[in-house]
Write a protein that holds these residues in place. Structure first.
Motif, PDB file in Angstrom:
ATOM      1  N   ARG A 115       0.862  -1.177   0.000  1.00 31.86           N
ATOM      2  CA  ARG A 115       0.000   0.000   0.000  1.00 31.86           C
ATOM      3  C   ARG A 115       0.901   1.229   0.000  1.00 31.86           C
ATOM      4  NH1 ARG A 115      -5.176   1.724   3.737  1.00 31.86           N
ATOM      5  NH2 ARG A 115      -5.451   3.741   2.736  1.00 31.86           N
ATOM      6  N   TYR A 116       0.805   2.000  -1.081  1.00 27.38           N
ATOM      7  CA  TYR A 116       1.633   3.190  -1.244  1.00 27.38           C
ATOM      8  C   TYR A 116       0.973   4.387  -0.591  1.00 27.38           C
ATOM      9  CZ  TYR A 116       4.630   0.628  -4.419  1.00 27.38           C
ATOM     10  OH  TYR A 116       5.506  -0.269  -4.944  1.00 27.38           O
ATOM     11  N   ARG A 117       1.721   5.450  -0.433  1.00 28.10           N
ATOM     12  CA  ARG A 117       1.203   6.674   0.169  1.00 28.10           C
ATOM     13  C   ARG A 117       0.599   7.605  -0.876  1.00 28.10           C
ATOM     14  NH1 ARG A 117       2.796   4.961   4.532  1.00 28.10           N
ATOM     15  NH2 ARG A 117       4.758   4.959   5.616  1.00 28.10           N
ATOM     16  N   TYR A 118       0.470   7.153  -2.102  1.00 25.63           N
ATOM     17  CA  TYR A 118      -0.121   7.929  -3.189  1.00 25.63           C
ATOM     18  C   TYR A 118      -0.945   6.971  -4.053  1.00 25.63           C
ATOM     19  CZ  TYR A 118       4.057   6.012  -5.401  1.00 25.63           C
ATOM     20  OH  TYR A 118       5.045   5.172  -5.828  1.00 25.63           O
ATOM     21  N   CYS A 119      -1.797   7.520  -4.887  1.00 23.63           N
ATOM     22  CA  CYS A 119      -2.639   6.704  -5.758  1.00 23.63           C
ATOM     23  C   CYS A 119      -1.796   6.145  -6.903  1.00 23.63           C
ATOM     24  CB  CYS A 119      -3.795   7.526  -6.307  1.00 23.63           C
ATOM     25  SG  CYS A 119      -4.962   8.025  -5.039  1.00 23.63           S
ATOM     26  N   CYS A 127      -0.732  -1.696 -12.098  1.00 26.46           N
ATOM     27  CA  CYS A 127       0.031  -2.102 -10.926  1.00 26.46           C
ATOM     28  C   CYS A 127       1.001  -0.975 -10.574  1.00 26.46           C
ATOM     29  CB  CYS A 127       0.781  -3.403 -11.199  1.00 26.46           C
ATOM     30  SG  CYS A 127       1.895  -3.297 -12.596  1.00 26.46           S
ATOM     31  N   CYS A 128       1.845  -1.209  -9.584  1.00 26.51           N
ATOM     32  CA  CYS A 128       2.829  -0.199  -9.206  1.00 26.51           C
ATOM     33  C   CYS A 128       3.987  -0.208 -10.225  1.00 26.51           C
ATOM     34  CB  CYS A 128       3.343  -0.457  -7.796  1.00 26.51           C
ATOM     35  SG  CYS A 128       4.254  -1.993  -7.584  1.00 26.51           S
ATOM     36  N   LEU A 129       4.834   0.811 -10.152  1.00 29.26           N
ATOM     37  CA  LEU A 129       5.937   0.915 -11.112  1.00 29.26           C
ATOM     38  C   LEU A 129       6.960  -0.202 -10.933  1.00 29.26           C
ATOM     39  CD1 LEU A 129       6.607   4.741 -11.267  1.00 29.26           C
ATOM     40  CD2 LEU A 129       5.695   3.280 -13.042  1.00 29.26           C
ATOM     41  N   GLU A 130       7.153  -0.639  -9.712  1.00 31.73           N
ATOM     42  CA  GLU A 130       8.121  -1.713  -9.480  1.00 31.73           C
ATOM     43  C   GLU A 130       7.665  -3.010 -10.142  1.00 31.73           C
ATOM     44  OE1 GLU A 130      10.682  -3.660  -5.832  1.00 31.73           O
ATOM     45  OE2 GLU A 130       9.593  -1.795  -5.561  1.00 31.73           O
ATOM     46  N   CYS A 131       6.373  -3.287 -10.075  1.00 31.32           N
ATOM     47  CA  CYS A 131       5.862  -4.488 -10.742  1.00 31.32           C
ATOM     48  C   CYS A 131       5.797  -4.297 -12.253  1.00 31.32           C
ATOM     49  CB  CYS A 131       4.473  -4.823 -10.209  1.00 31.32           C
ATOM     50  SG  CYS A 131       4.464  -5.307  -8.479  1.00 31.32           S
ATOM     51  N   TRP A 132       5.598  -3.077 -12.705  1.00 31.16           N
ATOM     52  CA  TRP A 132       5.442  -2.812 -14.140  1.00 31.16           C
ATOM     53  C   TRP A 132       6.766  -2.901 -14.886  1.00 31.16           C
ATOM     54  CZ3 TRP A 132       2.079  -2.686 -17.869  1.00 31.16           C
ATOM     55  CH2 TRP A 132       2.364  -1.983 -19.047  1.00 31.16           C
ATOM     56  N   ASP A 133       7.775  -2.119 -14.425  1.00 36.69           N
ATOM     57  CA  ASP A 133       9.022  -2.118 -15.183  1.00 36.69           C
ATOM     58  C   ASP A 133      10.262  -2.323 -14.310  1.00 36.69           C
ATOM     59  OD1 ASP A 133       9.109   0.300 -13.899  1.00 36.69           O
ATOM     60  OD2 ASP A 133       9.359   1.524 -15.694  1.00 36.69           O
ATOM     61  N   THR A 135      11.223  -0.503 -11.668  1.00 41.69           N
ATOM     62  CA  THR A 135      11.750   0.697 -11.015  1.00 41.69           C
ATOM     63  C   THR A 135      11.655   0.512  -9.510  1.00 41.69           C
ATOM     64  OG1 THR A 135      10.949   2.034 -12.854  1.00 41.69           O
ATOM     65  CG2 THR A 135      11.512   3.198 -10.812  1.00 41.69           C
ATOM     66  N   PRO A 136      12.763   0.578  -8.799  1.00 42.25           N
ATOM     67  CA  PRO A 136      12.685   0.329  -7.353  1.00 42.25           C
ATOM     68  C   PRO A 136      11.928   1.450  -6.635  1.00 42.25           C
ATOM     69  CG  PRO A 136      14.898   0.977  -7.971  1.00 42.25           C
ATOM     70  CD  PRO A 136      14.123   0.822  -9.245  1.00 42.25           C
ATOM     71  N   ALA A 137      11.090   1.060  -5.706  1.00 39.39           N
ATOM     72  CA  ALA A 137      10.297   2.012  -4.928  1.00 39.39           C
ATOM     73  C   ALA A 137      11.027   2.339  -3.638  1.00 39.39           C
ATOM     74  CB  ALA A 137       8.927   1.429  -4.620  1.00 39.39           C
ATOM     75  N   ASP A 138      10.900   3.566  -3.211  1.00 39.20           N
ATOM     76  CA  ASP A 138      11.482   3.999  -1.950  1.00 39.20           C
ATOM     77  C   ASP A 138      10.711   3.350  -0.805  1.00 39.20           C
ATOM     78  OD1 ASP A 138      12.884   5.320  -0.009  1.00 39.20           O
ATOM     79  OD2 ASP A 138      11.873   7.251  -0.298  1.00 39.20           O
ATOM     80  N   THR A 143       3.829   0.833   2.658  1.00 39.95           N
ATOM     81  CA  THR A 143       3.821  -0.025   3.838  1.00 39.95           C
ATOM     82  C   THR A 143       3.774  -1.462   3.340  1.00 39.95           C
ATOM     83  OG1 THR A 143       1.414   0.137   3.971  1.00 39.95           O
ATOM     84  CG2 THR A 143       2.686   1.647   5.341  1.00 39.95           C
ATOM     85  N   ALA A 144       4.501  -2.303   4.004  1.00 35.75           N
ATOM     86  CA  ALA A 144       4.581  -3.697   3.586  1.00 35.75           C
ATOM     87  C   ALA A 144       3.245  -4.379   3.836  1.00 35.75           C
ATOM     88  CB  ALA A 144       5.686  -4.411   4.357  1.00 35.75           C
ATOM     89  N   PRO A 145       2.889  -5.348   3.012  1.00 33.20           N
ATOM     90  CA  PRO A 145       1.615  -6.043   3.225  1.00 33.20           C
ATOM     91  C   PRO A 145       1.662  -6.874   4.494  1.00 33.20           C
ATOM     92  CG  PRO A 145       2.861  -7.091   1.487  1.00 33.20           C
ATOM     93  CD  PRO A 145       3.600  -5.836   1.855  1.00 33.20           C
ATOM     94  N   ALA A 146       0.511  -6.969   5.143  1.00 30.75           N
ATOM     95  CA  ALA A 146       0.430  -7.773   6.362  1.00 30.75           C
ATOM     96  C   ALA A 146       0.464  -9.255   5.967  1.00 30.75           C
ATOM     97  CB  ALA A 146      -0.870  -7.461   7.105  1.00 30.75           C
ATOM     98  N   PRO A 147       1.107 -10.090   6.797  1.00 32.85           N
ATOM     99  CA  PRO A 147       1.143 -11.517   6.465  1.00 32.85           C
ATOM    100  C   PRO A 147      -0.265 -12.088   6.547  1.00 32.85           C
ATOM    101  CG  PRO A 147       2.091 -11.121   8.624  1.00 32.85           C
ATOM    102  CD  PRO A 147       1.844  -9.790   8.019  1.00 32.85           C
ATOM    103  N   LEU A 148      -0.540 -13.000   5.632  1.00 36.91           N
ATOM    104  CA  LEU A 148      -1.880 -13.610   5.598  1.00 36.91           C
ATOM    105  C   LEU A 148      -2.044 -14.529   6.806  1.00 36.91           C
ATOM    106  CD1 LEU A 148      -2.145 -14.470   1.823  1.00 36.91           C
ATOM    107  CD2 LEU A 148      -3.289 -12.627   3.061  1.00 36.91           C
ATOM    108  N   ALA A 149      -3.185 -14.423   7.449  1.00 37.11           N
ATOM    109  CA  ALA A 149      -3.482 -15.276   8.600  1.00 37.11           C
ATOM    110  C   ALA A 149      -3.904 -16.653   8.097  1.00 37.11           C
ATOM    111  CB  ALA A 149      -4.597 -14.665   9.435  1.00 37.11           C
ATOM    112  N   SER A 150      -3.666 -17.654   8.916  1.00 37.80           N
ATOM    113  CA  SER A 150      -4.017 -19.009   8.520  1.00 37.80           C
ATOM    114  C   SER A 150      -5.530 -19.237   8.631  1.00 37.80           C
ATOM    115  CB  SER A 150      -3.284 -20.027   9.394  1.00 37.80           C
ATOM    116  OG  SER A 150      -3.632 -19.819  10.741  1.00 37.80           O
ATOM    117  N   HIS A 151      -6.196 -18.361   9.393  1.00 40.18           N
ATOM    118  CA  HIS A 151      -7.662 -18.460   9.502  1.00 40.18           C
ATOM    119  C   HIS A 151      -8.234 -17.059   9.566  1.00 40.18           C
ATOM    120  CE1 HIS A 151      -7.483 -17.282  13.731  1.00 40.18           C
ATOM    121  NE2 HIS A 151      -6.434 -18.086  13.831  1.00 40.18           N
ATOM    122  N   ARG A 152      -9.501 -16.929   9.406  1.00 42.71           N
ATOM    123  CA  ARG A 152     -10.150 -15.620   9.402  1.00 42.71           C
ATOM    124  C   ARG A 152     -11.088 -15.465  10.597  1.00 42.71           C
ATOM    125  NH1 ARG A 152      -8.854 -12.844   4.933  1.00 42.71           N
ATOM    126  NH2 ARG A 152      -8.307 -14.008   3.080  1.00 42.71           N
TER     127      ARG A 152
END
Length: 155
Positions: A115-119, A127-133, A135-138, A143-152
């Protein structure tokens, strides 16, 4: 030496001042109780359903005091005595807005999900620029994605 062609005349009709129905004020000459929409927003109030009570003329119309201002840069004036406090959003409304912004700021690629701080340019790139071409993101921009829980389950 070529001469320049004559400038085209303005197609806006010249209306005598005061013919619009609302009083017009030059910059710096309006009463203290009349504010523009931006000034109302800065004071945390809204017009309260009331319409404008005056027009703030643009700076270009200062030289034509006998004519009404018809430019786009004019501003409407609202009476602050009729204004109401801004409505405060409920927690459910804030939560819905946060979810909507999260959808615009989160990269949809399953391996990224940052989740970026801009749209993100999701309509053009998807997708984001890093996934597209690549380009490394600062790291300060996302914010890094939260780890997926094993249950909900809630507990």
């Amino acid at each position: 030496m070529r001469q320049r062609p004559p400038r085209p005349r303005s197609t806006q009709p010249r209306i005598p001042r005061g013919a619009c129905g609302l009083p017009e004020y030059d910059r710096g000459d309006c009463p203290d109780h009349l504010l523009t929409r931006r000034q109302l927003r800065a004071a945390n109030v809204s017009p309260g359903g009331h319409g404008p009570v005056g027009i703030l003329r643009c700076a270009r119309c200062r030289t034509r005091p006998q004519y009404s201002c018809t430019h786009r840069s004019r501003a409407y004036l609202y009476d602050v005595r009729l204004a109401r406090p801004k409505r405060i959003p409920t927690l459910a409304q804030e939560w819905a807005l946060d979810r909507a912004m999260a959808a615009r700021e989160t990269c949809p690629v399953p391996t990224c999900r940052r989740r970026y701080r801009y749209c993100l340019p999701l309509r053009t790139l998807g997708c984001c620029l890093e996934c597209w071409d690549g380009t490394p993101a600062d790291p300060a921009d996302y914010t890094a994605p939260a780890p997926l829980a094993s249950h909900r389950l809630a507990a």
